[in-house]
Design an enzyme around this catalytic site. Structure first.
Site, short mmCIF file in Angstrom:
data_model
loop_
_atom_site.label_atom_id
_atom_site.label_comp_id
_atom_site.label_asym_id
_atom_site.label_seq_id
_atom_site.Cartn_x
_atom_site.Cartn_y
_atom_site.Cartn_z
N PHE A 91 -2.65 15.72 4.57
CA PHE A 91 -3.08 15.07 3.33
C PHE A 91 -1.89 15.10 2.40
O PHE A 91 -1.44 16.16 1.95
CB PHE A 91 -4.31 15.75 2.71
CG PHE A 91 -4.89 14.88 1.63
CD1 PHE A 91 -5.75 13.83 1.96
CD2 PHE A 91 -4.51 15.04 0.30
CE1 PHE A 91 -6.23 12.97 0.97
CE2 PHE A 91 -4.97 14.19 -0.68
CZ PHE A 91 -5.84 13.15 -0.34
N ASP B 148 -4.60 4.98 6.11
CA ASP B 148 -5.17 6.13 6.81
C ASP B 148 -6.18 5.60 7.83
O ASP B 148 -5.79 5.14 8.90
CB ASP B 148 -5.79 7.05 5.75
CG ASP B 148 -6.41 8.31 6.31
OD1 ASP B 148 -6.09 8.69 7.44
OD2 ASP B 148 -7.23 8.94 5.59
N ASP C 111 -2.23 10.98 -4.64
CA ASP C 111 -2.87 12.05 -5.41
C ASP C 111 -3.82 12.89 -4.57
O ASP C 111 -4.31 12.46 -3.53
CB ASP C 111 -3.69 11.46 -6.56
CG ASP C 111 -4.99 10.82 -6.07
OD1 ASP C 111 -4.92 9.98 -5.14
OD2 ASP C 111 -6.05 11.17 -6.58
N ARG D 115 0.49 12.78 -8.54
CA ARG D 115 1.05 11.43 -8.34
C ARG D 115 2.50 11.35 -8.82
O ARG D 115 3.28 10.54 -8.32
CB ARG D 115 0.26 10.39 -9.13
CG ARG D 115 -1.14 10.11 -8.60
CD ARG D 115 -1.69 8.85 -9.24
NE ARG D 115 -3.13 8.73 -9.14
CZ ARG D 115 -3.77 8.20 -8.10
NH1 ARG D 115 -3.10 7.78 -7.05
NH2 ARG D 115 -5.09 8.12 -8.09
N LYS E 5 -0.28 6.48 8.37
CA LYS E 5 -0.81 7.79 8.82
C LYS E 5 -1.82 7.52 9.93
O LYS E 5 -2.87 6.96 9.70
CB LYS E 5 -1.46 8.52 7.64
CG LYS E 5 -1.77 9.97 7.93
CD LYS E 5 -2.20 10.73 6.71
CE LYS E 5 -3.65 10.51 6.38
NZ LYS E 5 -4.11 11.37 5.25
N GLU F 158 0.84 -1.20 0.00
CA GLU F 158 0.00 0.00 0.00
C GLU F 158 0.87 1.25 0.00
O GLU F 158 1.98 1.24 0.56
CB GLU F 158 -0.85 0.03 1.28
CG GLU F 158 -2.26 -0.49 1.11
CD GLU F 158 -3.20 0.52 0.44
OE1 GLU F 158 -2.73 1.43 -0.27
OE2 GLU F 158 -4.41 0.38 0.63
N ASP F 159 0.36 2.32 -0.55
CA ASP F 159 1.05 3.60 -0.48
C ASP F 159 0.93 4.21 0.91
O ASP F 159 1.90 4.62 1.52
CB ASP F 159 0.49 4.58 -1.54
CG ASP F 159 -1.04 4.64 -1.55
OD1 ASP F 159 -1.70 3.89 -0.80
OD2 ASP F 159 -1.58 5.44 -2.34
P1 IMP Z 1 -7.97 4.33 4.23
O1 IMP Z 1 -9.02 3.36 3.75
O2 IMP Z 1 -8.60 5.50 4.95
O3 IMP Z 1 -6.88 3.69 5.04
O4 IMP Z 1 -7.31 5.01 2.98
C1 IMP Z 1 -7.13 4.30 1.85
C2 IMP Z 1 -6.62 5.03 0.66
O5 IMP Z 1 -6.96 6.42 0.69
C3 IMP Z 1 -5.11 5.00 0.57
O6 IMP Z 1 -4.65 3.78 0.05
C4 IMP Z 1 -4.88 6.17 -0.36
O7 IMP Z 1 -5.07 5.77 -1.70
C5 IMP Z 1 -5.96 7.15 0.07
N1 IMP Z 1 -5.40 8.13 1.01
C6 IMP Z 1 -5.46 8.12 2.36
N2 IMP Z 1 -4.79 9.16 2.89
C7 IMP Z 1 -4.28 9.84 1.85
C8 IMP Z 1 -3.44 11.00 1.74
O8 IMP Z 1 -3.01 11.64 2.72
N3 IMP Z 1 -3.12 11.39 0.47
C9 IMP Z 1 -3.55 10.73 -0.64
N4 IMP Z 1 -4.29 9.61 -0.59
C10 IMP Z 1 -4.66 9.19 0.65
MG MG Z 2 -4.15 3.49 -1.95
#
Ligand code: IMP
Ligand code: MG
Length: 172
Positions: free
Chosen positions: A149, A100, A156, A162, A128, A96-97
């Site tokens: 963010f 969150d 992105d 990106r 994060k 994963e990148d």
């Molecule tokens: P989650 O489900 O909240 O953990 O977030 C999942 C996805 O949201 C990540 O894999 C990212 O693609 C996107 N995302 C979450 N935080 C950020 C951020 O700070 N910048 C850009 N994309 C984010």
């Molecule tokens: Mg992602």
């Protein structure tokens, strides 16, 4: 014009990626692993990570969609691209990148487990923490970032930024 506050330089990213790859190569020594990249955000990280690995791997991608054109997660996750490699009985490493809230990963883990892999581990470039809602063990973490963010190096905002080689906290 938004502000871009530097979070990780190109050099810091490179160091984090090399360290992760070294640990992964040690842990999976003499084992076969299927690396699953989560599109789109992980594409650059995965491409760099696999070039530092000293173990043979197979690579596949899934695509999850949780964001529209804003920074708030919509809460509904969908799989818009399925795996092509059969992971039943295989060792899997999800790349994963950024993690969150953890909601998309929770969804993906359930999906992968239904295919009965031998093992599933997680690797993220950025952990994060501020909005984390679901708890998991993340086996490989590049850097912990408390908040913001982030954009660049695959990440992105509304499909922009990106391509940036470093990571920034975007202030709109
Ligand atoms: P989650 O489900 O909240 O953990 O977030 C999942 C996805 O949201 C990540 O894999 C990212 O693609 C996107 N995302 C979450 N935080 C950020 C951020 O700070 N910048 C850009 N994309 C984010
Ligand atoms: Mg992602």
């Amino acid at each position: 014009m938004p502000d871009f506050n530097p979070v990780l330089s190109k050099e810091e990213i490179e160091k984090a990626v090399a360290e992760l790859a070294q640990q992964i190569s040690i842990d999976y020594h003499n084992r076969e692993v299927v690396i699953i990249g989560v599109l789109k955000g992980a594409f650059i990280f995965l491409a760099d990570l696999v070039r530092y690995l000293s173990i043979p791997v197979q690579i596949d991608f899934v695509r999850l969609s949780s964001y529209g054109c804003n920074t708030e997660t919509s809460g509904s996750i969908c799989l818009t691209k399925e795996l092509e490699i059969d992971i039943t009985g295989r060792e899997v490493l999800v790349v994963e990148d950024i993690i969150d809230t953890g909601l998309s990963l929770e969804f993906l883990l359930e999906h992968l487990k239904s295919k009965e892999p031998k093992s599933v581990r997680l690797c993220t470039l950025i952990d994060k923490r501020e909005r984390r809602d679901r708890q998991f063990i993340i086996d490989y973490v590049g850097r912990i970032v408390e908040q913001g963010f982030l954009v660049g190096y695959g990440l992105d905002y509304a499909e922009q930024y990106r391509h940036l080689p470093a990571i920034y906290d975007l202030k709109l």
